[in-house]
Design an enzyme around this catalytic site. Structure first.
Site, PDB file in Angstrom:
ATOM      1  N   ARG A   1       0.843  -1.204   0.000  1.00 50.37           N
ATOM      2  CA  ARG A   1       0.000   0.000   0.000  1.00 50.37           C
ATOM      3  C   ARG A   1       0.882   1.260   0.000  1.00 50.37           C
ATOM      4  O   ARG A   1       1.018   1.937  -1.007  1.00 50.37           O
ATOM      5  CB  ARG A   1      -0.949  -0.022   1.212  1.00 50.37           C
ATOM      6  CG  ARG A   1      -2.085   0.993   1.130  1.00 50.37           C
ATOM      7  CD  ARG A   1      -1.710   2.406   1.508  1.00 50.37           C
ATOM      8  NE  ARG A   1      -1.135   2.532   2.842  1.00 50.37           N
ATOM      9  CZ  ARG A   1      -0.647   3.673   3.316  1.00 50.37           C
ATOM     10  NH1 ARG A   1      -0.648   4.772   2.571  1.00 50.37           N
ATOM     11  NH2 ARG A   1      -0.087   3.726   4.516  1.00 50.37           N
TER      12      ARG A   1
ATOM     13  N   ASN B   1       9.036   4.437   3.043  1.00 55.52           N
ATOM     14  CA  ASN B   1       9.044   3.965   4.429  1.00 55.52           C
ATOM     15  C   ASN B   1      10.403   3.365   4.715  1.00 55.52           C
ATOM     16  O   ASN B   1      11.106   2.919   3.809  1.00 55.52           O
ATOM     17  CB  ASN B   1       8.000   2.856   4.609  1.00 55.52           C
ATOM     18  CG  ASN B   1       6.583   3.344   4.443  1.00 55.52           C
ATOM     19  OD1 ASN B   1       6.058   3.370   3.347  1.00 55.52           O
ATOM     20  ND2 ASN B   1       5.971   3.758   5.529  1.00 55.52           N
TER      21      ASN B   1
ATOM     22  N   HIS C   1       5.606   4.765  12.388  1.00 52.64           N
ATOM     23  CA  HIS C   1       5.501   4.676  10.911  1.00 52.64           C
ATOM     24  C   HIS C   1       6.413   5.751  10.339  1.00 52.64           C
ATOM     25  O   HIS C   1       6.011   6.899  10.156  1.00 52.64           O
ATOM     26  CB  HIS C   1       4.026   4.913  10.529  1.00 52.64           C
ATOM     27  CG  HIS C   1       3.744   4.928   9.062  1.00 52.64           C
ATOM     28  ND1 HIS C   1       3.075   3.897   8.418  1.00 52.64           N
ATOM     29  CD2 HIS C   1       4.004   5.844   8.100  1.00 52.64           C
ATOM     30  CE1 HIS C   1       2.938   4.188   7.143  1.00 52.64           C
ATOM     31  NE2 HIS C   1       3.493   5.371   6.918  1.00 52.64           N
TER      32      HIS C   1
ATOM     33  N   CYS D   1       4.229   9.488  -0.001  1.00 54.19           N
ATOM     34  CA  CYS D   1       2.802   9.809  -0.105  1.00 54.19           C
ATOM     35  C   CYS D   1       2.638  10.811  -1.230  1.00 54.19           C
ATOM     36  O   CYS D   1       3.325  11.823  -1.267  1.00 54.19           O
ATOM     37  CB  CYS D   1       2.288  10.393   1.206  1.00 54.19           C
ATOM     38  SG  CYS D   1       0.577  10.955   1.094  1.00 54.19           S
TER      39      CYS D   1
HETATM   40  P1  HMG Z   1     -13.034  14.816  -2.381  1.00 50.59           P
HETATM   41  O1  HMG Z   1     -12.723  15.145  -3.809  1.00 50.59           O
HETATM   42  O2  HMG Z   1     -13.126  15.925  -1.406  1.00 50.59           O
HETATM   43  O3  HMG Z   1     -14.336  13.947  -2.196  1.00 50.59           O
HETATM   44  O4  HMG Z   1     -11.971  13.744  -1.884  1.00 50.59           O
HETATM   45  P2  HMG Z   1     -15.661  13.748  -2.981  1.00 50.59           P
HETATM   46  O5  HMG Z   1     -16.583  13.107  -2.004  1.00 50.59           O
HETATM   47  O6  HMG Z   1     -16.090  15.025  -3.658  1.00 50.59           O
HETATM   48  O7  HMG Z   1     -15.269  12.662  -4.082  1.00 50.59           O
HETATM   49  C1  HMG Z   1     -14.532  12.940  -5.268  1.00 50.59           C
HETATM   50  C2  HMG Z   1     -14.696  11.783  -6.213  1.00 50.59           C
HETATM   51  O8  HMG Z   1     -14.124  10.591  -5.662  1.00 50.59           O
HETATM   52  C3  HMG Z   1     -16.155  11.439  -6.480  1.00 50.59           C
HETATM   53  O9  HMG Z   1     -16.213  10.895  -7.785  1.00 50.59           O
HETATM   54  C4  HMG Z   1     -16.437  10.373  -5.469  1.00 50.59           C
HETATM   55  O10 HMG Z   1     -17.479   9.517  -5.846  1.00 50.59           O
HETATM   56  C5  HMG Z   1     -15.125   9.603  -5.443  1.00 50.59           C
HETATM   57  P3  HMG Z   1     -16.803  11.737  -9.018  1.00 50.59           P
HETATM   58  O11 HMG Z   1     -18.206  12.089  -8.616  1.00 50.59           O
HETATM   59  O12 HMG Z   1     -15.924  12.976  -9.133  1.00 50.59           O
HETATM   60  O13 HMG Z   1     -16.695  10.794 -10.157  1.00 50.59           O
HETATM   61  N1  HMG Z   1     -14.855   8.941  -4.163  1.00 50.59           N
HETATM   62  C6  HMG Z   1     -14.408   7.687  -4.061  1.00 50.59           C
HETATM   63  N2  HMG Z   1     -14.136   6.734  -4.974  1.00 50.59           N
HETATM   64  C7  HMG Z   1     -13.698   5.547  -4.528  1.00 50.59           C
HETATM   65  N3  HMG Z   1     -13.511   5.268  -3.229  1.00 50.59           N
HETATM   66  C8  HMG Z   1     -13.771   6.188  -2.278  1.00 50.59           C
HETATM   67  C9  HMG Z   1     -14.235   7.463  -2.695  1.00 50.59           C
HETATM   68  N4  HMG Z   1     -14.582   8.575  -2.028  1.00 50.59           N
HETATM   69  C10 HMG Z   1     -14.954   9.477  -2.942  1.00 50.59           C
HETATM   70  N5  HMG Z   1     -13.581   5.902  -1.000  1.00 50.59           N
HETATM   71  C11 HMG Z   1     -11.294  11.877  -0.532  1.00 50.59           C
HETATM   72  C12 HMG Z   1     -12.014  13.209  -0.576  1.00 50.59           C
HETATM   73  C13 HMG Z   1     -11.119  11.486   0.913  1.00 50.59           C
HETATM   74  C14 HMG Z   1     -12.130  10.839  -1.270  1.00 50.59           C
HETATM   75  C15 HMG Z   1      -9.932  12.058  -1.245  1.00 50.59           C
HETATM   76  O14 HMG Z   1      -9.292  13.148  -0.675  1.00 50.59           O
HETATM   77  C16 HMG Z   1      -9.057  10.851  -1.129  1.00 50.59           C
HETATM   78  O15 HMG Z   1      -9.350   9.802  -1.694  1.00 50.59           O
HETATM   79  N6  HMG Z   1      -7.915  10.958  -0.397  1.00 50.59           N
HETATM   80  C17 HMG Z   1      -7.016   9.866  -0.147  1.00 50.59           C
HETATM   81  C18 HMG Z   1      -5.590  10.274  -0.395  1.00 50.59           C
HETATM   82  C19 HMG Z   1      -4.682   9.123  -0.112  1.00 50.59           C
HETATM   83  O16 HMG Z   1      -5.038   7.970  -0.297  1.00 50.59           O
HETATM   84  N7  HMG Z   1      -3.433   9.435   0.334  1.00 50.59           N
HETATM   85  C20 HMG Z   1      -2.464   8.433   0.608  1.00 50.59           C
HETATM   86  C21 HMG Z   1      -2.762   7.621   1.815  1.00 50.59           C
HETATM   87  S1  HMG Z   1      -2.417   8.472   3.357  1.00 50.59           S
HETATM   88  C22 HMG Z   1      -0.715   8.210   3.619  1.00 50.59           C
HETATM   89  O17 HMG Z   1      -0.045   7.726   2.752  1.00 50.59           O
HETATM   90  C23 HMG Z   1      -0.139   8.512   4.974  1.00 50.59           C
HETATM   91  C24 HMG Z   1       0.107   7.256   5.816  1.00 50.59           C
HETATM   92  O18 HMG Z   1       0.990   6.380   5.155  1.00 50.59           O
HETATM   93  C25 HMG Z   1       0.706   7.638   7.162  1.00 50.59           C
HETATM   94  C26 HMG Z   1       1.921   8.556   7.057  1.00 50.59           C
HETATM   95  O19 HMG Z   1       2.871   8.239   6.349  1.00 50.59           O
HETATM   96  O20 HMG Z   1       1.859   9.594   7.715  1.00 50.59           O
HETATM   97  C27 HMG Z   1      -1.202   6.486   6.088  1.00 50.59           C
HETATM   98 MG    MG Z   2       3.101   6.569   5.109  1.00 50.00          MG
END
Ligand code: HMG
Ligand code: MG
Length: 284
Positions: A13, A247, A205, A238
């Site tokens: 992931r 990582n 992490h 990220c």
């Molecule tokens: P948004 O644009 O504000 O939300 O995004 P929305 O509700 O307006 O949705 C936009 C579009 O995405 C829509 O589609 C939704 O249907 C769709 P459209 O109408 O435009 O065709 N949608 C989805 N599709 C599939 N699965 C879903 C989903 N939700 C909405 N669950 C949102 C808000 C939270 C969705 C967006 O900001 C997002 O997906 N963010 C995730 C970013 C991400 O994954 N980042 C990496 C992981 S975090 C990380 O790496 C840190 C970590 O490792 C810890 C560390 O290192 O600190 C964990």
């Molecule tokens: Mg991370």
């Protein structure tokens, strides 16, 4: 008696999500199947996030359907909202993770939401997870530094940790998202956080941008933390944290923990093979 420390493998992931080149579902499955034989009890394999935000993770359902599940391994997925939660449940993820930020800048960049707004979404996910008996982990990003807001106050991390605890997270993983955490500041942060959640329920992490992740592991070990997230081959970053490197590499962390006298239960040979394979995915 040897003390035990656990590595939570997040390579499939966190390691792969940042790769620009699309990696095939079959290759992701092959990597996870290899990791399943290495002795991990938890592997993060998918993210049910918007495919517009993270295209590389769009095939989470197919990945979970394609893997050969090993006995005793929990296959985890990230869920940012109820839609993601539904996807994770349908794909039969064994556990989910909600992922918050201690800094407003990263919360906005990563989730398009303020911390409070993201917490409201996570509360719905947490409620559903509790009703379904689904195990839920929590993440806090930017525990020492944010790419947008600069240094993070320990109290801000502790507040988010407390909120995740109240939502029922069985463990909270503390993310040095951009790998700039200095050991002294990491320690100050942990000192504040353990007031809210005991070290046995915390995980480290650490991204390794500055090459100090293992020093931060030592700081966390001294505070009683025994779970660390890592990615084979040190892959990752990220997409919403500019400049973040991968990582800490699982193979380096495993050797480090062993050298410190901790038993990890992992097969170093299989991990080395998986790390080689993971690197070929990056190179294409
Ligand atoms: P948004 O644009 O504000 O939300 O995004 P929305 O509700 O307006 O949705 C936009 C579009 O995405 C829509 O589609 C939704 O249907 C769709 P459209 O109408 O435009 O065709 N949608 C989805 N599709 C599939 N699965 C879903 C989903 N939700 C909405 N669950 C949102 C808000 C939270 C969705 C967006 O900001 C997002 O997906 N963010 C995730 C970013 C991400 O994954 N980042 C990496 C992981 S975090 C990380 O790496 C840190 C970590 O490792 C810890 C560390 O290192 O600190 C964990
Ligand atoms: Mg991370």
């Amino acid at each position: 008696m040897t003390d035990r420390a656990e590595i939570f493998e997040v390579g499939p992931r966190d390691g792969l999500q940042n790769e620009a080149r699309m990696i095939s579902t079959a290759d992701k499955v092959a990597l996870i199947d290899m990791l399943s034989r290495a002795g991990f009890t938890r592997i993060e394999v998918a993210s049910f996030v918007s495919p517009k935000w993270v295209p590389q993770m769009a095939d989470g359902a197919q990945v979970l359907a394609g893997i050969t599940r090993a006995e005793g391994v929990s296959y985890a997925a990230l869920t940012p909202n109820m839609r993601g939660y539904g996807g994770a449940v349908a794909a039969k993820a064994d556990e989910i993770a909600i992922f918050a930020s201690a800094s407003e800048g990263f919360s906005k960049a990563n989730l398009n939401a303020t911390i409070d707004e993201s917490m409201a979404r996570f509360a719905d996910v947490a409620k559903a997870a509790k009703a379904d008996g689904m195990r839920m982990r929590g993440y806090v990003s930017c525990v020492t530094d944010c790419p947008f807001d600069g240094e993070t106050e320990p109290g801000d991390v502790a507040r988010v940790v407390a909120a995740l605890r109240e939502m029922g997270a069985y463990e909270v993983s503390l993310g040095d998202t951009i790998g700039r955490g200095l050991p002294e500041r990491m320690d100050k942060m942990l000192e504040a956080v353990v007031q809210e959640l005991p070290a046995e329920k915390l995980a480290g992490h650490f991204h390794d941008t500055s090459g100090r992740a293992l020093e931060n592991v030592d700081v966390a070990l001294a505070r009683g933390v025994r779970v660390f997230d890592a990615a084979v081959g040190g892959l990752g970053g990220c997409p919403y944290a500019p400049g973040a490197a991968g990582n800490v590499a699982t193979e380096r962390l495993e050797a480090h923990l062993r050298q410190r006298g901790f038993e990890t239960g992992l097969n170093a040979e299989i991990i080395a093979q998986a790390a080689d394979f993971a690197r070929t995915l990056r190179e294409g």
